[in-house]
Structures are given as C-alpha cells and as structure tokens.
Scaffold this motif. Structure first.
Motif: not given
Length: 679
Positions: A1-5, A274-277, A549-551, A571-574
C-alpha cells in the motif's frame, strides 16, 4: 500500500468497510476526501472465527483503526460484505428448516431442484393457495397446527410458500403468523423475497433463505456488538448480491439476498481501484473463486436469478459464476488412472498450517507420528474438530451422527483414531455438511507455505502435510511425487490452471455457449496448454482480467499466458470486498401487477393487497401509488437517507380484429440513494 495520507479531521466522515470471508475478515478505513475517488487510510486482516464472529471482526476493525490513528467515534458509516451465505450454499451447509407448501402437491418437489435442496429436512403440504388472479382456495390448517409442537424442537426456522402468493399473499401471511405464534421461530414467506411466478423455484429460494437466517443473524449481532463496545454510533449496512447496500435489519430478514454479497462488493471495489470499465473480475478467496464480467463500468446482472451451489434462486444478483476453488480447497485425487489428476475443492478444509498455528502440538504430534509410519495411511494428514456453532444448531441429528459429534471436540483429532469404521466417514461428512465439524487437511495454502509464497501460519505443519500427501500411491503403486516441494509445486500449478478454466468457462457462458462443456473440449484444452500440432490453436479474452484476493499475486502470476490477455492485480486487491462495501448505494425495488380476471375488471395485486377497478388507467395508477408507498417504507428500512424513485411499467396487450385487448401489466418501482450516515 502507498504511504499513508494525511489523517482527516474529526469532523470529516470516515467509513469502515468489513468483509467476513470463509477464512479471513478484512477491514478498510476509507475517506471520501481529498481525492475525488476517496482515499484508503488503512487496511487490516484477521482470521474469521466461525465459533464467535465478533472475535475476527474486532481483530480486523481494531487493527485498521489503530493503523489510521483515529478514534472509533470518528466513524460515520459501517458497511460489510460477506461470503458466509455463498460458502454455506456451496458447501451444502445451513440450519435444518421445515418447509410448508400451501396449495402444492408432492410432485412439485421434483421441479427446480427443490427435492435435492430439501434433503432430509421436513416438508408439510397444506390445502389452500390462490389462482393466477388472486382468488383463494379453502385454507385448512388442522394438520399444520397438529405438527408444529413436534417440529419446533428439531428445526431452526420455517419456510412458507403458497400457490400464487405473488398475486395474493393472504395465505402465506396467515400460515406465517400461526407458526410464529406457536413456535417463536423465524419464518420466511416467499412473497417477501420475490414477485416472480414459478412456485417451486420461489419455494427453493425461501427454503435457502430460512436456512441462512441463523448464520446471518450471528454475523449482524457480532458486528453490532463490536460497534457498541467501541462506541461507534454509526449505521450498519450490508452489501446485497447485486452490489447495492441495505441496512443490517433489512438483511437479517432476507439473508438469501446476501448470497454473492462478497463477490458483488469485490466488483464494485475492482472498478473503483482499476478504473477499468470492461474487464473480467476473478476473486479468489479461501473457499471459492468468483468470476464476473464488468461491462461499461457496471457488473452484469443475472435477470434469471443467482445460481449458487447448483441451485437457481430468484435472487437478482451479479451474473457471477462461483467455483469451489480457493486457497483452502481440499486437495484430492481423481479416481483411477496410472497417474491420477489432482482435484481441488469444492469443499473447504482448515489448512494444516492454520490448524497447527492455532492448536500447536495437537496437530504437529499427529503429523510426526504418521510420517514415522512405514506405509502411508488413507486418512493421513486429516483431523477433525468442532466448528463451535451453538448447540441448538445441532438439532435433528441421527443416533450415529449424535454419537460421533459427541466424541469430536474443539481440539483437532486425527481421523485415523477418531473413526472406527468406513461407515463413519459418511457420518462425518454429514456433520461437515451441517456446519458442525471442520476437517483439517492439505490445501493450496499449505503448498504456498512450503514454497515460501505464504508465511503467516505454521510452515512446518504445511511441509509435513505435503510430505504425507506426496507419498500417497498412484495407479502403479509409486509415490505421487518425490517430496513436499514437488507436490506443492504441482498443487499450485493445478490451482492456476483451474483458475484459468473458471475464467474461460465464465466467458464462454456469457457468450451464450455451454461454459463447462466448451472449456472441457479437447481443442480448448490444447489451446490453453499451448500444445499445438500441425494445427496451431489459441484462445484469448477480449478484455483484461482483474485479479482480486489476498492470494491473487501468487496464484494469478502465470494466468495471463493461459487466458491470452493481461492480468491486473491492484495494489489493495486483498481488501477489494471491504472497499467495495463502502462505496456503493442503497437500491431496493418493489413490484405490483395488474391482471384482467374478466372483461372490464382490472385487478391490482400489490403488497398492500388486492383492489379491483373498472378502468385500466385507474388500475395502473393505483398499482404505481401502491408500489411507491411500499417502496418509500422499504427504502427507509433499507437505510437510504434520501432517494430517487423510478418506475417502469410493462403492459402486455394483444390486438384482435383491430381491437386492443389488455392482458396484464407488471410495474416495478426502484429507489436509489446514498446510505444514511451518523452525525
């Protein structure tokens, strides 16, 4: 995950998303600012504790609040998705239910898979019901009244379905009121779940709903208990199978609508991340893999009703195909053949690595003993323990089941010493199907521990379980593989390959083909394998795959080659499910019908009852008024703060000799809005 905002101020709304899966409970803290798409402030995971769901929920939610450095009182909305209902139907679990069929005959059980779904649960046939225009047959309740006293102690809930109840629910209401008065148990009436015709499938949906009530009630109660203990005065929402949000109280009465809740939330989360349609979304969990198609930024819905665990329900949900394939899937062998093929799932096992992580020597000592044996045993690497559900859910066990259940404890016991005969294997499987017992065994999660792809549990137990499985014999009498590493690599390859087949099967089905048969065809198998001869074959998707999923980073690493398109793992798929739970909207619908029992008479059937009119326009106006009235109440119950109502009316008519003849009309009113948040 990216740096905390930057941490938001106390007066800024924070949303807590929770997803309770078969293995893990995920939590995410999300802020709708400063970015237009919102910001993930923190995320966390904890093991799902089926015996006490509050433990897993508290573990994940407390961790996410601590990581974000915010007070629980700053949370203004809590929303959760869950795979518990989906997993229960896939694994054939749930409470014992009595089905009451009003106006139906025994032969109706053979339609829509109803007899199979009923299993050994009791069913009662009561004279009554209505015709297509809502006219009643005599309702006779004598036999039902006599049976209730004996039935009540052996079931956890009742399901009631009356003939043409969608045109007149009076008999369902009368029967449900009687059952509640005499037993005090939960009752589901079919007209509350669907306005569609098709009695047996409506009965099936009602049966499954009643079977799930205790499970979802425990989940909601556990979450409410956690919120109260932490001082979080925020509304609690639940994701339905179509991706919409509804209040926890609404979901408690209609748990069947939460089937595919987790997958629906994951699609909302996948689109958000993802921003994917346009994409194929594949979400791999511990118990299931859920595959759906994203078109134009919205998930495809199944207008015929969700199919889960082999049963076609009347629940409108994401057009999702659910496969019993996950990190905790049972690893088995196909019968016959010199080199038997690995079979994964559909049953979930407790991974040996997880069992040893929780119970230590009780698992390790068993595996070490079995490895010291000269010859492999057919029950090696298998243990059993109670799930920890309340004792009342063990009602209705047979003598053999009750005796075996009494010998199983909350500490894992090896099957080679627990079972004394082959017949007890079937008895044990029935206890597993009732959700009373877990089996521990070798799974892909163990294989991942052996090869270093996963390290959160006990890798030593995983290695021993893999070694025991590797020395099982093939058709030639030789060990399956040389060592733990070899069998683990084979298991992970099989899981990636089976995942590709699940994705392709979904794509073929969405294209109007027979998914399972098409993907099993030799030409498709050759194309996926890349084993071309003189004829060069290939198969590819027209859109990328979003792996959730985490895996997913481990199991989908080689997926792009097999499906012929990119595989994107956000990035945050889990925590996609938990994130999707907090970015959705409340959406509920109600229906009303207008029929013409005889020329010049227009009958309105709605949840407010039946009214007759002499004019078509007046009847349609009344149908819309009734639908809007019921919908306003239902939208408020579902947790909408403000909402917009849209109405669609489908009028069927025929023109004969230039004269228009009204046949019937179906009117659907839908309310959509943001959920109510705490102040």
């Amino acid at each position: 995950m990216s740096a905390a905002p930057a941490i938001p101020q106390d007066d800024q709304a924070l949303f807590l998303g929770i997803d309770t899966g078969g293995t893990y409970t995920d939590a995410v803290l999300w802020s709708p600012a400063p970015d237009p798409s919102g910001t993930v402030l923190a995320k966390a995971k904890a093991l799902t504790t089926r015996h006490d769901l509050a433990v897993g929920i508290a573990g994940a939610a407390d961790a996410v609040l601590a990581r974000a450095g915010v007070s629980p009182s700053a949370v203004r909305l809590v929303s959760m998705s869950t795979t518990l209902a989906t997993n229960a139907l896939v694994e054939g679990q749930g409470g014992r239910v009595a089905l009451v069929m009003v106006g139906f005959a025994e032969a109706d059980l053979d339609r829509a898979g109803l007899r199979s779904a009923l299993g050994s649960d009791p069913v009662l046939f009561v004279p009554g019901g209505h015709d297509v225009h809502g006219n009643a047959a005599p309702l006779i309740l004598d036999e039902l009244e006599a049976a209730l006293a004996g039935l009540a102690p052996s079931v956890s809930a009742f399901a009631v379905c009356a003939y043409f109840a969608v045109r007149n629910p009076a008999h369902e209401i009368a029967v449900a009121d009687l059952i509640r008065e005499r037993t005090g148990l939960p009752v589901t009436a079919s007209h509350e779940l669907s306005a569609k015709l098709g009695g047996p499938r409506r009965a099936l949906t009602t049966l499954l709903n009643a079977r799930l009530i205790a499970m979802i009630d425990r989940l909601v109660a556990a979450t409410e208990g956690f919120l109260a203990a932490r001082g979080i005065a925020a509304p609690l929402m639940v994701v339905r199978g179509d991706g919409a949000l509804v209040s926890a109280g609404f979901a408690r009465l209609r748990p069947i609508e939460t089937i595919l809740s987790g997958p629906a939330a994951s699609i909302v989360g996948a689109r958000h991340m993802s921003g994917l349609d346009n994409a194929v979304v594949s979400d791999i969990g511990g118990t299931t893999t859920d595959v759906a198609v994203l078109d134009g930024g919205r998930p495809r819905l199944d207008p015929e009703g969700a199919t889960v665990g082999g049963y076609r329900t009347m629940v409108e949900a994401v057009a999702m195909r659910t496969f019993g394939l996950g990190g905790d899937s049972e690893v088995g062998l196909e019968d016959g053949g010199l080199r038997p093929r690995l079979v994964l799932g559909p049953r979930r096992l407790v991974p040996l690595a997880l069992a040893a992580h929780a119970h230590g020597a009780a698992v390790i000592d068993v595996l070490e003993r079995q490895l010291r044996a000269t010859n492999p045993g057919r029950l090696d690497g298998r243990l059993a323990l109670r799930t920890g559900v309340p004792d009342r859910l063990a009602a209705g066990l047979s003598g053999a089941e009750e005796k075996l259940h009494a010998t199983i404890s909350t500490t894992p016991q090896p099957l080679d010493r627990l079972l004394t005969s082959n017949a007890q294997i079937a008895t044990l499987n029935r206890l597993v199907a009732r959700g009373l017992v877990h089996i521990c065994g070798f799974t892909p999660s163990d294989a991942a521990h052996v090869l270093g792809g996963q390290d959160n549990w006990d890798a030593n137990a995983a290695r021993m379980g893999a070694a025991l499985f590797a020395r099982r014999r093939d058709g030639r009498g030789a060990p399956l593989e040389a060592d733990a590493e070899a069998i683990s690599a084979r298991v992970l390859r099989a899981l990636t390959r089976r995942s590709a087949e699940a994705i392709l099967e979904t794509a073929f089905a969405e294209d109007g083909l027979e998914g399972p048969e098409t993907v099993a065809h030799a030409l498709v198998q050759r194309a996926v394998d890349g084993s071309n001869g003189i004829a060069r074959l290939s198969v590819s998707l027209d859109r990328p795959v979003i792996g959730l999923g985490a895996s997913a980073p481990l199991h989908y690493a080689g997926l792009d080659v097999l499906v012929g398109n990119d595989c994107i793992v956000p990035e945050d798929t889990d925590v996609a499910n938990a994130l999707g739970a907090v970015v959705g909207q409340v959406r509920v619908s109600v229906e009303a019908q207008v029929s013409q029992p005889r020329e010049g008479l227009f009958r309105v059937s709605s949840l407010q009852g039946i009214r007759d009119f002499g004019d078509e326009d007046a009847a349609l106006a009344e149908a819309e008024r009734a639908a809007r009235d019921v919908l306003a109440t239902r939208a408020a119950e579902a947790g909408a703060e403000s909402f917009e109502i849209t109405v669609e009316c489908d009028v069927r008519s025929a023109t004969v000799e230039g004269q228009r003849n009204f046949i019937e009309a179906a009117l659907t009113a839908t309310a959509t809005g943001r959920p109510r948040i705490g102040r």
